[in-house]
Enzyme design. Structure first.
Site, PDB file in Angstrom:
ATOM      1  N   MET A 185       0.812  -1.209   0.000  1.00  0.00           N
ATOM      2  CA  MET A 185       0.000   0.000   0.000  1.00  0.00           C
ATOM      3  C   MET A 185       0.854   1.273   0.000  1.00  0.00           C
ATOM      4  SD  MET A 185      -3.196   0.399  -0.056  1.00  0.00           S
ATOM      5  CE  MET A 185      -4.391  -0.713   0.697  1.00  0.00           C
ATOM      6  N   LYS A 186       1.727   1.377   1.005  1.00  0.00           N
ATOM      7  CA  LYS A 186       2.422   2.653   1.194  1.00  0.00           C
ATOM      8  C   LYS A 186       3.462   2.934   0.105  1.00  0.00           C
ATOM      9  CE  LYS A 186       5.865   0.856   4.480  1.00  0.00           C
ATOM     10  NZ  LYS A 186       6.421   0.875   5.832  1.00  0.00           N
ATOM     11  N   GLY A 187       3.925   1.889  -0.556  1.00  0.00           N
ATOM     12  CA  GLY A 187       4.865   2.119  -1.650  1.00  0.00           C
ATOM     13  C   GLY A 187       6.236   2.562  -1.184  1.00  0.00           C
TER      14      GLY A 187
END
Ligand code: B12
Ligand code: B12
Ligand SMILES: Cc1ncc(COP(=O)(O)O)c(C=O)c1O
Ligand SMILES: Cc1ncc(COP(=O)(O)O)c(C=O)c1O
Lengths: 518, 246, 246, 518
Positions: B127-129
């Site tokens: 998600m956060k990359g």
């Protein structure tokens, strides 16, 4: 040591109490359990050694056959077989390697078994004591000739003979500690390979024979340098107690050994790990082996600024678990690392704050300080300068064990020349700031002082949360290192053993005694 | 048009190159001369050994500057990095999927073999990359599964079959003794043995994985240092449409 | 007996060499590939460009590791550094002069041309010496003249003739654009033009002066980095005796 | 700025008084003298330019012919010829270049000459003022966008066009100041070469055209970077006033300019140097050019620990000579250097002490701090780390102008990549310790504080000795930099001119006025 941060002694004490509260239920669980590797370690210290033609070690051959009966402990079967077969431990080992199943040997007189077991345990402890005395004598003879902090270098060729060359060169260049990095996959093996090995990836197998070869080589180099060279390996992974046992016998001086690393970074089952770490630590305590805990690893997956408190919390827990296994502060090489983003404004000041904080909270511990790794890149020149700042902070805050950073960290396991460059960097910087620690004070309520205070406060908050839900649950929730590990997940759970009412392990009893645990 | 270039120290075509290496000989004048001759044997015209140092009794370290006469036609060079192609943003990828594929695209990833380095595959998938590039999990039109590290090739393939994956992401960070090559090769061989190589877009990645190597080993593409989720997502969706076309 | 050696990274014969250089091209995948090909063109078998960086619009910096297959027979290497010969201590030199020459030996030195670096020649000549090696001025059996820096060749030769020098010491530190080569050459040419080359032992020195170069340019010897007065004095007295023998 | 060393204000004042005492007799001498290059500089500011077919510059053609009549000053002859010949300054220059001997033009009406001279002087000053205003405007526009300290990089290819490439790359990489290093032999030339040049050794000729080319290139780059890029050259050697004049016209921003460097390191006659430095400094003062003094050079021939006091003494003298030429503290880039033996225990602490001492004694001066050079070796990796420690000290003590150290210092003049590595090193270290200076205090009576105090005391003792024998005699005795220079020895003495009773130099008068001297 002069304190510079003005940290509240009461808050530190509070954190230690929280650690005790958090660890107590875990220790209760541990007390009631053993594991396949605890049993194998017990056998090893009693003399079990050798391997069969397929390379399966004798301790595994014994324990595998006893898998369903381990609640009583494995040792009595081994000793029983020894009595019944007659002959030496070595000849028994050979027979087992050739197929003898000790579980099939009918149990004889219990008293005789116990007496013989006591003899074997005595012999094992005598070997450990001899190693410890040898170490003490050498360190006394060459007192004051090691660097401060100890300069720690790794070798990682995969081939023990090549490792020896590299290690001797590293020692000649000035290293105090040589760590033989372990091959990539070994922590997941539920046995310890046998004999000298020449093939590993990113490291070399930890085997008793490899320990012996490297120990001899380093003793030779120590003699030449008139400086004791410490040897380090990994009592970590699925075989932590066994490797601790081998290290105790072969006079290793340090062991990577963390109460939670295997759970978080190797996906080993948490119950199994907690049981194994205790046993391995008792061995280390008795052998006078310094453990190196793995808090630095948190910062490779999480942000080093945001998650500094998880490092400190883990240090408190590792300390507590260490004390509970009889390790004195002097053998607790608690880990931390220089891993802040190098583009961060005032990053050096924060690193200084964190390192000084660890120093003041753990004043008698030989802190193990790890170099920048995560932000190292292919730019070896930038990397070298980052390492010089790391060297600076380490000396400026009186760390105990200094892992040398490699300019090629992001590229390959160290070349011989990379190590030379690292030692030269550290020696130059550290000599050049030799008395910085005593010379320099921090501004009251400045960036440094505030940072340390904030991290301590956050740690206490974090530990309260953990205490609220239990350590098991906090790991399950991913509160450490951003990884979630289910209680019944992970590797090695099936190797956990609930001790039965008749659990018999005189070696464990002796360990507890010698480690000063009631 | 050709554009012949040489290394540049401080003047065009001076050919200056810095080198450092170790030789398994003692330090001294003879070692320095050996080092110099070795550098010359690499086709350098001039070489000055500016530093030498013992590393051990039988090992010594050399720093040298050489002057290369070799040159290369820059125009003839063909870059081969997967990240260089113009790529779509996250939103564009989602739009592209909606418009041209019309169903969720399934992506399975893992760090395989005994490799325990999750940070790289997480940088692509989580998600956060990473570095301000969101990971694949945040793409609404992707269905993603990150199996983590130390995943055996067999297990990864099994899982990909189970969820009917469109693309499989393989991360390899440890490259010592070419362990990644054998592990990556085994993965493709397994797929081929099962006759399902063509069911998946196979993507390899890691700091020392070049596109060239990956393609050689039978992958569709390889992503090295500095690659992000958007590069990967772009590749997947374009390739998928291409495959659908066939 | 031969002893074939290759660069050593962490395993015998792995051939690992670190390189860094600049190319006059923009940074990017194409530049990295050009850098890699260039390294391969130097005869490296493998090359990985581990870092690249823009230096300006049209310049970029590369760090690479190559794997050399080239090797050299260490036994065949002939060291050629003047400092390597076994040399006499100050006292021994004085004794040697008393015993075999029987008069003071006259030495004149200078840093010539426009070169203003006196520290090197002072290190050899001054009383206090350098790195715990006393300078020639302290040798009781030597008569020394240090003319300092920026001394024109003509003036140095004139002076040497005047004091009837046995040896002339020429220091050259600045080597940019090979300025030392032309200056050192001119010195010898001047001597030869005057027909007095053989009257003097001619000694060159400086951090980038090798024995090989000096001899090529017509000097008797050349002393580089790490040379001290005792090396030089030993050479002078031995050479003088040799010349006296003729 | 916070003071940390507790140096005695009284002792510092005493040192300043000593400097005044030492310099006063020198200034008296200077007042009574001119020199060939002072005269040429005067002509240049009045418009003399161009060169003959052999490359001999017009100012030299004029002054050489006037050699015996210089006691009246050269300007009136030049102006007289201008009046007599009619036409523009440019056409006169051309005629001179083609052979016109101004000394052969009979002197006309003195009042007319003076009036025309005043016009020319006005024009010269107008050009200087315009350059200064342009600089001020650019610096104001991009205020706050330079690094602190200013990062200073050299280019030294020998070819001005190649220099431009290197300089633009250096600026793009982050340099604030570009110094075009001068070719090895130029300081000994008693003329300034003419036009663009492409051949130099270890540096590039300082010529007015080269100044112009580089200035334009840097202005272009500044525009791109939105950061003013300062340009530096050498008002040093036998032509210091002329180069200062050229720099004033072409908007250079800094000049290497020392009151004694030429004497000590170039064997230029001392009287000549003292006269020349004053005139050059007045020009720099009016042009708003920061001078960089050369104290760092002492440490390349003498030991940096033993002779630290000679650096401080020279700083006091350079300051005094600077004030006497109208330079305000803000234009006095006093020099010092990081040159202690890297193997010295606590070397970093001593460097810190010395740099902080300079900072506190010269609080308003943009101190120029030089990197390690003497102990740099072919070991570029060690060298890079030494540079990182230098970067640290510089930022930690708030230096003003930071010369970037090159890892290849002992090998070659900088490669483009060497500069990049240097900037990257400095930016990383300096950002990482941004607020170190405010954060950290020194132990009372500790190593650092004591070192600074000791150096100051030794300096005062040393300056008392000099005051006792005069500055001329101390130089003759070798009290600076271990070199002895006889008063009537050295180059350029024959270019010294005793001003006659009719000495006429309206430009000098104007300089004095504008520089605020009486
Ligand atoms: C963090 C780290 C660890 C952590 C890993 C934690 C974790 N959960 O991941 C820990 C401490 C556990 C660890 C352990 C080991 N490590 Co490690 N580790 C590193 C380190 C410091 C950083 C790696 C990292 O996180 N990079 C950041 C990520 C974001 O970058 P990345 O992986 O390159 O990913 C990017 C791209 O490559 C790409 N990418 C990556 N994967 C994929 C996949 C796909 C499909 C795509 C499209 C793209 C892609 O996208 C990402 C974003 O741009 C490096 C050194 C370094 N500075 O690089 C060493 C390093 C990778 N480790 C190394 C080694 C040898 C080990 C050990 C084997 C050592 C040992 N014997 O104990 C162990 C065992 C681990 C194992 N079995 O694999 C070596 C590898 C040498 C080599 N070339 O073979 C390195 C280079 C260090 C060194 N110089 O020795 N390590
Ligand atoms: C100190 C120094 C200066 C001082 C010199 C002071 C003085 N009075 O000597 C000052 C500041 C004046 C200076 C000026 C310049 N310098 Co300078 N300087 C240096 C520096 C930092 C140290 C040199 C030194 O003293 N080494 C210590 C001595 C003991 O070592 P050594 O000279 O090698 O001598 C030993 C041996 O070589 C040998 N040896 C030397 N001479 C002889 C002679 C004989 C006969 C024998 C037997 C042996 C011998 O024995 C000695 C003891 O072992 C070097 C960089 C470095 N770290 O090396 C640059 C360096 C030499 N300088 C350099 C340059 C370019 C200059 C300038 C030209 C720059 C300029 N344009 O302004 C100027 C001009 C000087 C000129 N006209 O020559 C360059 C030369 C580049 C090149 N290879 O061409 C260097 C390498 C710096 C650089 N990277 O740019 N410099
Ligand atoms: C405590 C501990 N054990 C073990 C290791 C090594 O990893 P592996 O699991 O491959 O043995 C580390 C990592 O550095 C560690 O910190
Ligand atoms: C004040 C000053 N002038 C000049 C120079 C340069 O030397 P040169 O005399 O070759 O111009 C220096 C040396 O760095 C210096 O400090």
């Amino acid at each position: 040591m002069k304190e510079k941060l003005g940290l509240s002694r009461d808050r530190i004490a509070e954190a230690r109490e929280l650690a005790e509260r958090i660890c107590a239920p875990v220790m209760d669980f541990v007390e009631a359990h053993s594991s396949v590797t605890v049993e194998r370690a017990t056998l090893r210290l009693a003399g079990a050694d050798d391997a069969n033609a397929d390379g399966v070690p004798v301790p595994n051959l014994v324990v595998d056959r006893l898998r369903d009966r381990l609640e009583d402990g494995a040792l009595k079967w081994y000793v029983n077989a020894l009595l019944r077969q007659g002959g030496t431990v070595e000849s028994l080992n050979r027979k087992i390697a050739e197929g003898l199943d000790v579980s099939s040997v009918p149990l004889g007189d219990e008293k005789a078994v116990r007496a013989r077991a006591d003899e074997l345990v005595d012999r094992g402890f005598a070997r450990i004591r001899a190693a410890r005395e040898r170490r003490d004598a050498m360190r006394a003879e060459w007192k004051g000739r090691n660097n401060d902090p100890l300069l720690y270098l790794i070798v990682a060729t995969g081939n023990i003979h090549e490792d020896v060359k590299q290690a001797k060169a590293a020692a000649a260049q000035g290293a105090d500690v040589i760590a033989v990095i372990r091959t990539t996959a070994q922590s997941l093996l539920d046995y310890v390979p046998y004999g000298a090995t020449t093939e590993g990836f990113g490291g070399t197998y930890a085997t008793q024979e490899n320990f012996r070869i490297m120990r001899a080589a380093l003793d030779g180099e120590a003699e030449r340098q008139q400086r004791y060279i410490l040897l380090t390996n990994y009592a970590s992974g699925l075989c932590m107690p066994e490797i601790a046992a081998m290290g105790a016998l072969e006079r290793l001086d340090m062991m990577l050994n963390d109460s939670m690393y295997g759970i978080l970074f190797r996906d080993i089952n948490m119950y199994r790990t907690f049981v194994d770490q205790k046993f391995s630590r008792m061995i280390n305590a008795v052998a006078g082996i310094i453990i190196n805990t793995g808090e630095d690893n948190y910062l490779t997956t999480s942000d080093a600024y945001e998650k500094a408190h998880t490092v400190l919390a883990s240090q408190f827990l590792n300390e507590r678990f260490g004390f509970a296994a009889g390790l004195p502060a002097g053998l607790l090489g608690l880990g931390h690392a220089f891993e802040l983003d190098p583009t961060m404004r005032n990053g050096f000041l924060y690193e200084l704050a964190q390192a000084q904080m660890a120093r003041e909270i753990f004043p008698d511990h030989p802190l193990k300080y790890m170099p920048p790794t995560k932000f190292m890149s292919g730019d070896i020149f930038r990397g070298l300068v980052m390492d010089s700042m790391f060297n600076f902070v380490s000396k400026a805050t009186n760390q105990g064990i200094h892992l040398l950073g490699m300019l090629t960290e992001a590229i390959h396991t160290p070349f011989m020349m990379d190590r030379f460059i690292a030692v030269d960097n550290a020696k130059y910087v550290m000599n050049s700031i030799a008395d910085f620690h005593d010379e320099v004070e921090f501004r009251k309520d400045g960036i440094i002082v505030r940072r340390a205070r904030d991290v301590l406060e956050e740690t206490i908050g974090f530990m309260k949360e953990i205490a609220g839900v239990s350590l098991f649950d906090s790991i399950e929730k991913g509160m450490f290192a951003d990884v979630k590990r289910p209680k019944d997940g992970g590797k090695g759970l099936d190797g956990l053993v609930k001790k039965g009412p008749a659990y018999y392990n005189p070696l464990e009893t002796r360990l507890k005694n010698e480690a000063g645990l009631r | 048009m050709s554009n012949i270039v040489r290394p540049y120290g401080d003047t065009l075509d001076d050919g200056k190159v810095q080198l450092s290496f170790t030789l398994p000989v003692p330090d001294g004048a003879k070692g320095r001369e050996a080092a110099r001759k070795l550098v010359l044997s690499w086709g350098f015209k001039d070489c000055e050994v500016v530093h030498s140092n013992p590393l051990a009794d039988e090992f010594s370290f050399y720093i040298a500057y050489g002057k290369s006469e070799a040159s290369i036609d820059y125009e003839s060079v063909v870059a081969d990095e997967a990240t260089e192609a113009a790529y779509l943003s996250m939103d564009e990828v989602n739009e592209f999927i909606k418009a041209k594929i019309g169903r969720k695209v399934v992506v399975v990833g893992a760090c395989t073999g005994f490799d325990a380095h999750t940070v790289g595959i997480d940088a692509i998938m989580n998600m956060k990359g990473y570095n301000h590039h969101f990971g694949l999990e945040r793409y609404t039109e992707l269905e993603t599964y990150n199996l983590g590290a130390q995943v055996p090739n067999e297990k990864l393939i099994e899982f990909a079959q189970k969820v009917n994956a469109d693309a499989i992401l393989v991360s390899q960070v440890v490259t010592q003794k070419e362990v990644h090559v054998s592990n990556m090769t085994q993965f493709v061989e397994l797929l081929e043995a099962k006759g399902i190589r063509n069911r998946f877009i196979c993507i390899a990645g890691g700091p020392r994985i070049g596109n060239k190597l990956a393609v050689e080993l039978g992958y569709d593409v390889g992503f090295g240092k500095g690659s992000y989720a958007d590069h990967v997502a772009t590749f997947i969706v374009r390739k998928l449409v291409e495959k659908m076309g066939n």
